[in-house]
Design a protein around this motif. Sequence first.
Motif, short mmCIF file in Angstrom:
data_model
loop_
_atom_site.label_atom_id
_atom_site.label_comp_id
_atom_site.label_asym_id
_atom_site.label_seq_id
_atom_site.Cartn_x
_atom_site.Cartn_y
_atom_site.Cartn_z
N ALA A 31 6.52 104.75 47.63
CA ALA A 31 5.25 105.35 47.24
C ALA A 31 4.54 105.90 48.47
N VAL A 32 3.57 106.76 48.23
CA VAL A 32 2.78 107.31 49.34
C VAL A 32 2.08 106.17 50.07
N GLU A 34 3.28 103.71 51.56
CA GLU A 34 4.02 102.45 51.64
C GLU A 34 4.69 102.36 53.01
N ALA A 53 5.76 110.38 48.18
CA ALA A 53 6.50 109.53 47.26
C ALA A 53 7.87 110.13 47.03
N GLU A 78 12.10 114.03 47.66
CA GLU A 78 11.08 113.98 46.61
C GLU A 78 11.64 114.32 45.25
N ALA A 81 12.91 111.42 43.00
CA ALA A 81 11.89 110.59 42.36
C ALA A 81 11.30 111.27 41.16
#
Length: 494
Positions: A31-32, A34, A53, A78, A81
Amino acid sequence: MSTEVRVPTLGESVTEATVATWFKKPGDPIAVDEMLCELETDKVTVEVPSPAAGILGEIVAQEGTTVSVDALLAVISEGAAKAAAPASGPAKPASVDGAKLDIMVPTLGESVTEATVASWFKRPGDAIARDEMLCELETDKVSVEVPAPASGTLGEILADEGATVAAGARLAVMIARDAPQDSAAPSPSPAAAPANGKGIEHAPSARKMMAEKGLRPDQITGSGRDGRIMKDDVRRAAQAPKPEPAPAPTPVPRAPVAAEDEAREERVRMTRLRQTIARRLKDAQNSAAMLTTYNEVDMSGVMALRREYKDLFEKKHGVKLGFMSFFTKACCHALREVPEVNAEIDGTDIVYKNFVHMGIAVGTPTGLVVPVVRNADQMGFAEIEKKIAELGIRARDGKLSMSEMQGGTFTISNGGVYGSLMSSPILNPPQSGILGMHKIQDRPVVETGQIVIRPMMYLALSYDHRIVDGKGAVTFLVRVKEALEDPRRLLMDI
């Protein structure tokens, strides 16, 4: 489409670092913001968050590699995801009948690791609805109710009343009806939980050093993101001087009791809250250089002002005008002049608080609790009265949360409501001051050479003499007395 993860700016005069730990491996979803990896420089440890993310692709710089500023560390894909997520939003878990669900001990609050099972409201075989209360747990500070995670039938109770359970432990098993399928998955083992129980994963290098030095996370102040403990934090804690352990108290033996008297006695186990109150009050006496100074205040001015405006006040604000708002405002006024009474000791430092979180001691059927009115120095009379009334009701109903009883900087205790004429309140650690209010009683006093009858109250300030000198304590109490005897001083801020 991909995003590059690069070495961030490392600080003045620092040009390179070593990749210490990767928290993710190729193929892991991220995730952004993280945390992806940790870099170690000559001076500090640096965390590298994810800029986007997606799915972690190639790791370019492996653990142990020396990298320069702006060097490529890894690549995030990306597209993978996005492809994995359905266009209509996250899918809802399927429902299944007959699934076994574990009833777990919930998070109990900061620094609270265990609880006692006080009461079970249901028995094995009872039907239960989602969110229906199953049992009540008692911690050192509050009572916690445990709701059912789904509808169904209660199966086996694993922790009986009176049992001590740790945070995250299993309490019971239920047979669910229309339970979320992912809820039936086995709960993670305690070893997988974050090191400090707050949902924060400490730096691996820090955990390793904590194990080497024999330190616990609650002994260390983290400087990383969200309080995450870094390697340098552990190093500083290990180098800090260790306080000498207090000698264990010698238990006082119970006096002999005649057989006929013992038969008429009733023995009741102390609740966890009562045990904690006893321990904390004794710790306060053992750790602080506690001293009490006294004064008395003529309550005529406050009582006249309250009598004149109480009806208008209640009509406008919807709450009664009591004495506590006057005392809270008077204490906030005095704490600005004598800030050491609003401070605390942290090792060899004095921490001055440029705010007032006022603790208001409240007696409840289960014991004394101290809810906190936050930023009381910024509140008006009506706000203070409303907040005190709300916290008082929640305290008596046992509904206070942990956060509502933490962080106080000064405390007021009103023994006068029980008829106390004089007492010496005990400090509420780590605070350095507590004001004791007492019963208002008509007494003869001398004014301009004449004996007159006035409604008088004794005030008591207990303080930690390690950081509060006698002059400061007396000055504080005099300022409170002046503000109460002439409430106009509070409006004029003089």
